[in-house]
Design a protein around this motif. Structure first.
Motif, PDB file in Angstrom:
ATOM      1  N   UNK A  97      -8.756  -5.149   3.786  1.00  0.00           N
ATOM      2  CA  UNK A  97      -7.912  -4.400   2.863  1.00  0.00           C
ATOM      3  C   UNK A  97      -8.673  -4.171   1.576  1.00  0.00           C
ATOM      4  N   UNK A  98      -8.514  -2.990   0.994  1.00  0.00           N
ATOM      5  CA  UNK A  98      -9.191  -2.668  -0.250  1.00  0.00           C
ATOM      6  C   UNK A  98      -8.324  -1.720  -1.051  1.00  0.00           C
ATOM      7  N   UNK A  99      -8.529  -1.723  -2.370  1.00  0.00           N
ATOM      8  CA  UNK A  99      -7.724  -0.866  -3.228  1.00  0.00           C
ATOM      9  C   UNK A  99      -8.520  -0.344  -4.397  1.00  0.00           C
ATOM     10  N   UNK A 100      -7.954   0.657  -5.084  1.00  0.00           N
ATOM     11  CA  UNK A 100      -8.648   1.342  -6.176  1.00  0.00           C
ATOM     12  C   UNK A 100      -7.695   1.557  -7.334  1.00  0.00           C
ATOM     13  N   UNK A 101      -8.220   1.410  -8.517  1.00  0.00           N
ATOM     14  CA  UNK A 101      -7.544   1.816  -9.745  1.00  0.00           C
ATOM     15  C   UNK A 101      -8.603   2.412 -10.651  1.00  0.00           C
ATOM     16  N   UNK A 102      -8.424   3.659 -11.077  1.00  0.00           N
ATOM     17  CA  UNK A 102      -9.435   4.333 -11.880  1.00  0.00           C
ATOM     18  C   UNK A 102      -8.767   5.129 -12.984  1.00  0.00           C
TER      19      UNK A 102
END
Length: 658
Positions: free
Chosen positions: A100-105
């Motif tokens: 599982x992986x996630x992004x916040x930019x």
């Protein structure tokens, strides 16, 4: 143990991702309760870690048209970006592997342009996830599932708020049966925009793959269904693709084989297209050095209201003498029916290939002959050609496959069919007898080596009968590991037997020679090609040099350059391009990496002249968990007619793993 963990585990790193996994971990615990009772811990987990990226970028661009002093465009862009990504996994050797992986930019862009009366500020927020899991991997029935989602919210001054959402989810089911292993795949992808002029689209894909090996027979099946829906414009495209292949070996020691392939394609939507084909190839190995081959093929193609039926067949033999000389003899015949008209062709060819090792290297030589007769009759209707594939190469004009094309119907697209190029800006059309050339202009959006798809209508063809006699020869000498010399020659003689005038046909000859010299780290290539043809005559000379050498410990340098000259005798026009590049690389262990390179290019083309140069510099410094990078780029291109272009770019970024 730690080395084993690093070998087994792997982490996915991709922009647009954020960590998750507690629900799947709980599900895995419930499914594997008997295993958990064992003393050793069956699940290995790594809780989310991440990577932080902080970047600042400046990009200044300028367009200027010399003949129109009032048309100037200066644009400067400044970008700030903060990007955070995390990922983690859960692993069990027999049950599952879950990532599982996630992004916040966060991104801020400021654009200063004299083409608009006001500057433009943009604030963007990206967030999303990427979850993938493999379950029951070591069982006869296993599953692979994935889910991706990325949202991009943009706030722009004077334009309000826009949002684009991309989702992609699906999975695979694997049936690992000994007799009939099968894979089922499905995925669902959507793109949706709010507050922006974007066509919402939904793409569903279903795929079935199966294979079977039984008593010398190898059978494979592939079926794919794509359903694309463009909601805003109310268009729907459905595409079915099916392929069935069977390889059967028979005879003593399975020395004979026959291969049968059936394929089917059906596309509905804006363009209706159905393609059905059947091909069979049989090879009989009579002795280790002598074999015969029998090929039969049938294709049925419908594009809209146009229908084409093609049937071909051939018989050939191959013989090898002393493992040096290979002889191939083939007789062939075929018939094509196009909207009530027909094209019949038949003939034969012979080829000889000679290979031999020599004390100083090796020699390869070839010679071939081909004679055929072709009859064309009642081809009076206009035929629509869809997605004819071509590849653009600098110095090599593109020639449409069909003669008598309608110039007003030509449409040039990229290899995906999504970008439609503009005549006059990206390419020009040059008639050459009954053929048509597509030539790329300077400043075109079409790059060297790019694939293209071309649509056009073919006009009326007169009835005729003609013969072709083709001769081919080639020679290549390899001298140890420092020199290769090669040459080729092809001549095609066309004789009109009946029908239209000879201006639609003509003899042609192509000859070329080249050499490659390897001077240690340096490689020199010299090639010459001449094409004598009533349609596209030209002469082409290519000289290329590449030097890559280690100058000192951790320091290496490169030098490169090329010169291409193409001459079109019938128009007394010469096109020339020359370029040179130089670069250097510097390594200091795993801590410091420096890269410098630059180049210059000059060109004289059919419609205009061009020159330009570029310089690049990059410094990368790694300190503990930090990765610090600074890069700069300068580009300056000048054209005689089209817009000049200049660019300056500076990027500074810091990456931190935690």
């Amino acid at each position: 143990m730690e080395r084993l963990r690093r070998k087994i585990f792997w982490t996915r790193s991709a922009a647009g991702q954020r960590a998750s996994g507690g629900l799947v971990f709980l599900l895995a615990v419930l499914l594997e309760a008997p295993v958990l009772a064992q003393p050793k811990r069956p699940f290995w987990t790594r809780w989310p870690d991440g990577r932080l990226r902080l970047a600042f970028e400046y990009n200044g661009e300028r367009w200027f048209r010399k003949q129109m002093e009032t048309l100037k465009l200066d644009e400067y862009t400044f970008t700030e970006e903060l990007r955070l990504r995390t990922d983690g996994y859960i692993y069990h050797p027999r049950l599952l592997k879950f990532d599982a992986a996630g992004l916040l930019a966060l991104e801020q862009v400021f654009i200063d342009s004299n083409a608009t009366t006001r500057d433009l500020d943009t604030d963007a927020l990206d967030y999303g996830h990427d979850v993938r899991g493999s379950f029951l991997k070591e069982n006869p029935l296993s599953f692979d599932l994935f889910s991706q989602r990325q949202n991009r919210e943009v706030r722009q001054s004077f334009f309000g708020v826009t949002e684009v959402t991309d989702t992609h989810s699906g999975g695979d089911v694997h049936f690992k049966f000994p007799v009939l292993p099968t894979r089922l795949h499905f995925d669902h992808a959507t793109t949706k925009g709010e507050g922006i002029d974007l066509t919402d689209q939904v793409l569903d894909t279903f795929l079935l793959e199966s294979s079977n090996q039984y008593r010398g027979s190898d059978t494979r099946l592939r079926y794919e269904f794509n359903n694309l829906e463009l909601k805003n414009i109310g268009e729907r495209f459905a595409i079915h693709n099916a392929l069935l292949t069977n390889l059967f070996r028979f005879g003593a020691d399975d020395q004979h084989r026959t291969t049968t392939t059936a394929h089917f394609r059906d596309q509905s939507g804006l363009v209706e297209n159905q393609l059905t084909g059947l091909q069979n190839t049989t090879v009989l190995a009579h002795t280790p050095k002598f074999s015969t081959q029998y090929v039969a093929q049938l294709n049925l193609n419908r594009i809209g209201s146009n229908e084409t039926r093609i049937g071909t067949g051939s018989i050939g033999l191959n013989h090898t003498l002393f493992q040096n000389l290979t002889t191939s003899l083939t007789a062939f015949a075929g018939r094509s029916e196009i909207d009530g008209g027909a094209v019949d062709s038949y003939g034969g060819r012979a080829d000889w290939q000679y290979r031999r090792g020599l004390p100083f290297g090796s020699i390869q030589a070839g010679y071939g002959l081909e004679y055929s007769i072709q009859e064309e009759e009642d081809l009076g209707d206009v035929v629509q050609v869809i997605d004819e594939p071509h590849t653009f190469r600098i110095g090599e004009p593109i020639v449409l496959d069909q003669r008598f094309p309608d110039l007003s119907s030509v449409v040039v697209k990229d290899s995906g069919g999504l970008i439609i190029y503009e005549e006059g800006r990206d390419y020009i059309l040059v008639p050459a007898g009954s053929s048509l050339r597509v030539e790329i202009t300077v400043g075109s959006r079409i790059a060297d080596g790019q694939g293209l798809l071309i649509d056009y209508r073919r006009r009326t063809l007169p009835d005729r009968e003609f013969s072709k006699f083709i001769q081919r020869a080639s020679l290549q000498l390899n001298f140890a590991h420092f020199l290769t010399i090669y040459g080729n020659w092809t001549r095609e003689d066309v004789n009109l037997l009946s029908g239209s005038s000879a201006e639609t046909l003509g003899d042609s000859e192509r000859r070329g020679a080249g050499a490659q010299v390897y001077w240690g780290p340096s490689t020199t290539i010299v090639e010459f090609e001449q094409n004598i043809s009533p349609f596209v005559p030209y002469e082409r000379l290519l000289v290329r040099e590449l030097l890559a050498k280690e100058l000192w410990r951790g320091i290496s340098g490169t030098l490169g350059g090329s010169y291409v000259r193409t001459r079109f005798p019938e128009e007394r026009k010469v096109e020339e391009t020359a370029d040179g590049t130089a670069g250097a690389r510097f390594h200091l262990g795993n801590y410091l990496y420096v890269e410098l390179d630059g180049g210059y290019r000059w060109g004289q083309f059919r419609t205009e002249d061009a020159r330009g140069f570029f310089t690049n510099a990059m410094i990368n410094w790694k300190y503990r968990a930090y990765d610090i990078r600074l890069s700069a780029r300068h580009v300056d291109n000048e054209f005689r007619v089209a817009n000049d272009y200049r660019e300056n770019r500076i990027l500074f970024e810091i990456r931190r793993e935690f």
